[in-house]
Design an enzyme around this catalytic site. Structure first.
Site, PDB file in Angstrom:
ATOM      1  N   THR A   1      32.936  32.911  44.000  1.00 33.05           N
ATOM      2  CA  THR A   1      34.406  33.023  43.901  1.00 33.05           C
ATOM      3  C   THR A   1      35.097  32.425  45.111  1.00 33.05           C
ATOM      4  O   THR A   1      36.166  31.819  44.991  1.00 33.05           O
ATOM      5  CB  THR A   1      34.793  34.514  43.779  1.00 33.05           C
ATOM      6  OG1 THR A   1      34.271  35.002  42.556  1.00 33.05           O
ATOM      7  CG2 THR A   1      36.292  34.712  43.790  1.00 33.05           C
TER       8      THR A   1
ATOM      9  N   SER B   1      27.215  32.615  41.172  1.00 33.60           N
ATOM     10  CA  SER B   1      25.920  33.178  41.592  1.00 33.60           C
ATOM     11  C   SER B   1      25.166  33.848  40.450  1.00 33.60           C
ATOM     12  O   SER B   1      23.996  34.204  40.603  1.00 33.60           O
ATOM     13  CB  SER B   1      26.086  34.126  42.778  1.00 33.60           C
ATOM     14  OG  SER B   1      26.584  35.376  42.371  1.00 33.60           O
TER      15      SER B   1
ATOM     16  N   THR C   1      29.435  36.878  44.928  1.00 31.81           N
ATOM     17  CA  THR C   1      29.120  38.276  45.236  1.00 31.81           C
ATOM     18  C   THR C   1      28.166  38.906  44.213  1.00 31.81           C
ATOM     19  O   THR C   1      27.495  39.878  44.523  1.00 31.81           O
ATOM     20  CB  THR C   1      30.406  39.136  45.284  1.00 31.81           C
ATOM     21  OG1 THR C   1      31.049  39.083  44.012  1.00 31.81           O
ATOM     22  CG2 THR C   1      31.343  38.665  46.364  1.00 31.81           C
ATOM     23  N   ASP C   2      28.119  38.333  42.995  1.00 31.67           N
ATOM     24  CA  ASP C   2      27.372  39.020  41.929  1.00 31.67           C
ATOM     25  C   ASP C   2      25.881  39.180  42.236  1.00 31.67           C
ATOM     26  O   ASP C   2      25.294  40.215  41.923  1.00 31.67           O
ATOM     27  CB  ASP C   2      27.557  38.291  40.591  1.00 31.67           C
ATOM     28  CG  ASP C   2      28.978  38.440  40.068  1.00 31.67           C
ATOM     29  OD1 ASP C   2      29.698  39.342  40.546  1.00 31.67           O
ATOM     30  OD2 ASP C   2      29.377  37.664  39.184  1.00 31.67           O
TER      31      ASP C   2
END
Ligand code: ASP
Length: 332
Positions: free
Chosen positions: A12, A54, A85-86
């Site tokens: 992101t 990700s 972040t995932d």
């Protein structure tokens, strides 16, 4: 002045709005341009290794990141990886096994909002990461996010949207960063040369138990993989089968062990870890010789198994490597 290498991989933080949704399109140079204040305390070079959401990160990308750091290790004082972040917690854990005992810091960061948005968390996360990467007390792999520094083996994404997306599980934050001031809670002295590894075995399955699950699932998972991590309930145990009583899961596990498969017991509960010996359902699994994650995160358990099986297939060595603490990954 410290020299930092920024390694962009997408996420992101690097996303632009497109007709089909947020897509990582900003380059590594674009990202640096958004934090001009960093020029006061460091010189940053940038490399665009990947530009992925990700969700699409795979073990071979962890090897690429580790290789990039290894090749550039002599030339920089620290490294900052921008990442979605995932799957950030998996990447942080994987890199903690692929790069061990690093005196130089390797920081992983990202954001919940793209870097060009007015209310983004990306710029402060990136600035904090660069400033932590310049800190003489920073070593090894960590995540810097929302002002917290989390050991690479201890992170878990707990929130899908809020800025405080990550928690440190069963372990204190290494440090906090507020208005550029770093307060260390855990200081370590790492000197010498890091150990780099370049092999992982990705043939690992994570099986989440639900009430009534058939032991056949364990059999299928075990037949087609080298290792199965069983995400059990509470402190951990194997359910008794409906038809053949308590032997069902246990007998499948026993048969898999005889075929040289690795089975690890973990828990679905995020905090406080497993403790197989407490209940009969767990004690039996323990007696069978299944390994246990204890207070490790699932992300650390999965990537540690991938790393170990990339180095050895010897059961005694596997057990000893899995139970040895690496980069704060387990206290028990
Ligand atoms: N889907 C994005 C990713 O992991 C989410 C994020 O970066 O926050 O790449």
């Amino acid at each position: 002045m410290k020299k930092i290498l920024l390694i962009a991989t997408g996420g992101t933080i690097a996303c632009k709005r497109t007709a089909s949704g947020l897509t990582p399109l900003f380059t590594s140079d674009d990202l640096i341009a958004y934090v001009p204040q960093s020029k006061i305390f460091c010189k940053t070079d940038a490399v665009q290794l990947l530009n992925l959401d990700s969700t699409n990160i795979r073990p071979e990308h962890w090897l690429m990141m580790a290789r990039c750091i290894r090749e550039n290790y002599p030339h920089y004082d620290g490294f900052v990886i921008c990442h979605g972040t995932d799957t950030m917690a998996f990447t942080a854990a994987a890199l903690s096994y692929l790069i061990q005992n690093s005196p130089k810091p390797v920081i992983i960061t990202g954001a919940q909002r793209p870097i060009d948005m007015e209310d983004t968390d990306a710029r402060i996360n990136l600035l904090d990461s660069l400033s932590y990467a310049c800190c003489p007390d920073a070593h090894g792999i960590s995540i810097v996010f929302d002002g917290n520094v989390i050991a690479g083996t201890r992170a878990r994404k707990m929130r899908t949207k809020s800025y405080n997306a990550f928690s440190s599980i069963n372990f204190p934050y290494l440090a906090t960063i507020r208005d550029g001031h770093i307060v260390h809670y855990i200081k370590e002295d790492i000197t010498g040369c890091p150990a780099f590894y370049d092999t992982l075995c990705s043939n690992v399955f994570l099986l989440k138990l639900i009430p009534g699950i058939s032991p056949e699932i364990l059999s299928l998972a075990g037949e087609s993989n080298d290792a199965v991590i069983i995400e059990s309930f509470g402190v951990g145990g194997l359910p008794y089968g409906e038809e053949d009583g308590k032997e069902s899961f246990l007998s499948v596990a026993r048969a898999l062990l005889q075929k040289g498969k690795l089975i690890v017991m973990a828990t679905q509960v995020v905090h406080e870890g497993s403790d197989l010996g407490v209940y009969a359902v767990g004690h039996e699994a323990e007696e069978l010789g299944l390994l246990e994650t204890g207070d490790m995160t699932l992300e650390a358990a999965v990537t540690k198994v991938m790393w170990i099986l990339g180095q050895t297939k010897d059961p005694d060595t596997i057990r000893s490597m899995f139970t040895t603490t690496i980069a704060h990954d387990r206290l028990y």
